[in-house]
Design a protein around this motif. Structure first.
Motif, short mmCIF file in Angstrom:
data_model
loop_
_atom_site.label_atom_id
_atom_site.label_comp_id
_atom_site.label_asym_id
_atom_site.label_seq_id
_atom_site.Cartn_x
_atom_site.Cartn_y
_atom_site.Cartn_z
N ASP A 100 -5.19 -6.28 1.82
CA ASP A 100 -4.79 -7.68 1.65
C ASP A 100 -3.98 -7.85 0.36
O ASP A 100 -2.97 -8.55 0.34
CB ASP A 100 -6.04 -8.59 1.57
CG ASP A 100 -6.54 -8.99 2.95
OD1 ASP A 100 -5.72 -9.04 3.89
OD2 ASP A 100 -7.75 -9.23 3.09
N ALA A 101 -4.46 -7.20 -0.71
CA ALA A 101 -3.79 -7.33 -2.01
C ALA A 101 -2.35 -6.83 -1.90
O ALA A 101 -1.41 -7.50 -2.39
CB ALA A 101 -4.55 -6.55 -3.08
N LEU A 102 -2.15 -5.69 -1.24
CA LEU A 102 -0.78 -5.17 -1.08
C LEU A 102 0.07 -6.14 -0.24
O LEU A 102 1.24 -6.39 -0.56
CB LEU A 102 -0.82 -3.79 -0.44
CG LEU A 102 -1.24 -2.63 -1.35
CD1 LEU A 102 -1.39 -1.33 -0.55
CD2 LEU A 102 -0.26 -2.42 -2.51
N LEU A 103 -0.55 -6.69 0.81
CA LEU A 103 0.20 -7.64 1.66
C LEU A 103 0.61 -8.88 0.88
O LEU A 103 1.63 -9.51 1.16
CB LEU A 103 -0.65 -8.04 2.87
CG LEU A 103 -0.76 -6.96 3.96
CD1 LEU A 103 -1.84 -7.34 4.98
CD2 LEU A 103 0.57 -6.75 4.66
N GLU A 104 -0.21 -9.23 -0.13
CA GLU A 104 0.11 -10.40 -0.97
C GLU A 104 1.11 -10.06 -2.07
O GLU A 104 1.43 -10.90 -2.90
CB GLU A 104 -1.16 -10.94 -1.63
CG GLU A 104 -2.10 -11.65 -0.69
CD GLU A 104 -3.47 -11.90 -1.34
OE1 GLU A 104 -3.54 -11.97 -2.59
OE2 GLU A 104 -4.44 -12.00 -0.58
#
Ligand SMILES: Nc1ncnc2c1ncn2[C@@H]1O[C@H](COP(=O)(O)OP(=O)(O)O)[C@@H](O)[C@H]1O
Ligand SMILES: O=P(O)(O)OC[C@H]1O[C@](O)(COP(=O)(O)O)[C@@H](O)[C@@H]1O
Ligand SMILES: [Mg+2]
Length: 326
Positions: A280-284
């Protein structure tokens, strides 16, 4: 922000129970998000040696409950050099990897931070180390399992210590940190703990032990964190035996058995949550951060903070040891 088509995942530094659960969570979440995922074998050394393979949901079947890491781990000297990191980047380009997820401890994040800055590749870290020595997360993956292993071992040693009215020095892991020694000490009723965070002098130790002996205790356990200040556990025990042969002191070094075994429920859930949170962090669009868990909430902690800030040992627990050891 560049679209994320392919992520690479690796485990690095000392392995920890629950690393497999984290790998599984990363792989399954990538599948869910339709992102390709490759596994790098043997940590940063695998990036340098081009030891990289495609993963899919079936490659992580059945690993949730397994200790160790299916991706293997390493302490890579080459990655500490600019030349080594350059080779790693060439392989990242060759495989079309857009971002990295690294599962490891403070050393792993130090390397990730340098690499991310040098080559402008997004890197997110998942805290995996039995030492629990990372700022920005209440627990690291593997710590709870290691604690349970240590307490089981200390309970067994307590049986024989009591049978022979002996003093035992039990050395536990924690390179520069006393979290294992302190928490396991409270949970196993250790009479004394020796921690790097709270230097103890030999005379203080002697005073504690003389007090214990004066209570005519059936047995005494001193839990020694390997990084404590007084030197080798064997040397401490030898000196105590010379001065107080009546204690009949013995030494057990628990060693690497603390790193193995099936992860506890706490570690499985933590690893599953942090694995998903890292994707999720990378997608954000996050970069150079560790995903941590603080008071049951996911937090993004810059690598630099996770590495440089000091996580303090719990002084309440330290106090418990002296109050309850009477
Ligand atoms: N200063 C650094 N520069 C580049 N890479 C580093 C640095 N420190 C650590 N690393 C890499 O991270 C790996 C893991 O670190 P280590 O301290 O062994 O374990 P952990 O991550 O569990 O603390 C090292 O083997 C090395 O490859
Ligand atoms: O397995 P090795 O290389 O002997 O390293 C032992 C060290 O690894 C640890 O088990 C875990 O440390 P890291 O997570 O920082 O790698 C320490 O507690 C211990 O001092
Ligand atoms: Mg470390």
């Amino acid at each position: 922000m560049k679209k994320l088509n392919k992520i690479g995942v690796l485990t690095s530094g000392g392995d920890a129970p629950g690393m497999n659960a984290a790998i599984r969570a990363v792989v399954r979440k990538c599948f869910y998000e339709k992102i390709e995922i490759v596994g790098v074998v043997k940590g940063y050394q695998g990036l340098i040696d081009d030891n990289i393979r495609l993963l899919d949901p079936s490659s992580v079947s059945g690993i949730l409950k397994e200790g160790g890491t299916i991706l293997k781990s390493a302490r890579s000297k080459d990655f500490r050099t600019k030349e080594g990191r350059g080779k790693a980047y060439i392989n990242i380009l060759k495989h079309g990897i857009d971002a990295l997820i690294v599962i490891g401890g403070d050393g792993t994040f130090t390397g990730a931070n340098i690499f991310g800055e040098e080559f402008n590749i997004p890197v997110v870290g998942i805290p995996g180390t039995i030492d629990n020595d990372l700022y920005g997360t209440d627990l690291t993956i593997g710590y709870d399992t290691a604690l349970n292993t240590v307490v089981e071992a200390v309970d067994k040693i307590r049986d024989t210590a009591t049978a022979h009215s002996r003093l035992f020095f039990i050395e536990v892991m924690g390179r520069d940190a006393g979290f294992i020694a302190l928490s396991a000490g409270v949970a196993s009723g250790a009479e004394v703990v020796l921690l790097p965070e709270k230097p103890t002098s030999y005379d203080e130790l002697k005073g504690f032990l003389e007090k214990q002996y004066s209570y005519q205790k059936e047995s005494s356990i001193v839990l020694v964190a390997e990084g404590e200040n007084m030197g080798s556990t064997l040397d401490i025990a030898n000196r105590v035996n010379e001065e107080h042969p009546e204690y009949d002191a013995r030494v057990t070094i628990l060693g690497h058995l603390q790193r193995g075994g099936s992860p506890t429920v706490v570690d499985r859930i933590l690893a599953s949550e942090l694995g998903v949170a890292a994707v999720d962090a990378l997608l954000e669009g996050q970069n150079s951060i560790m995903v941590g868990m603080v008071k049951d909430e996911i937090e993004y902690v810059p690598f630099i903070k996770a590495i440089k800030n000091k996580k303090n040992v719990n002084s309440r627990l330290l106090n418990l040891i002296s109050v309850l050891s009477g």
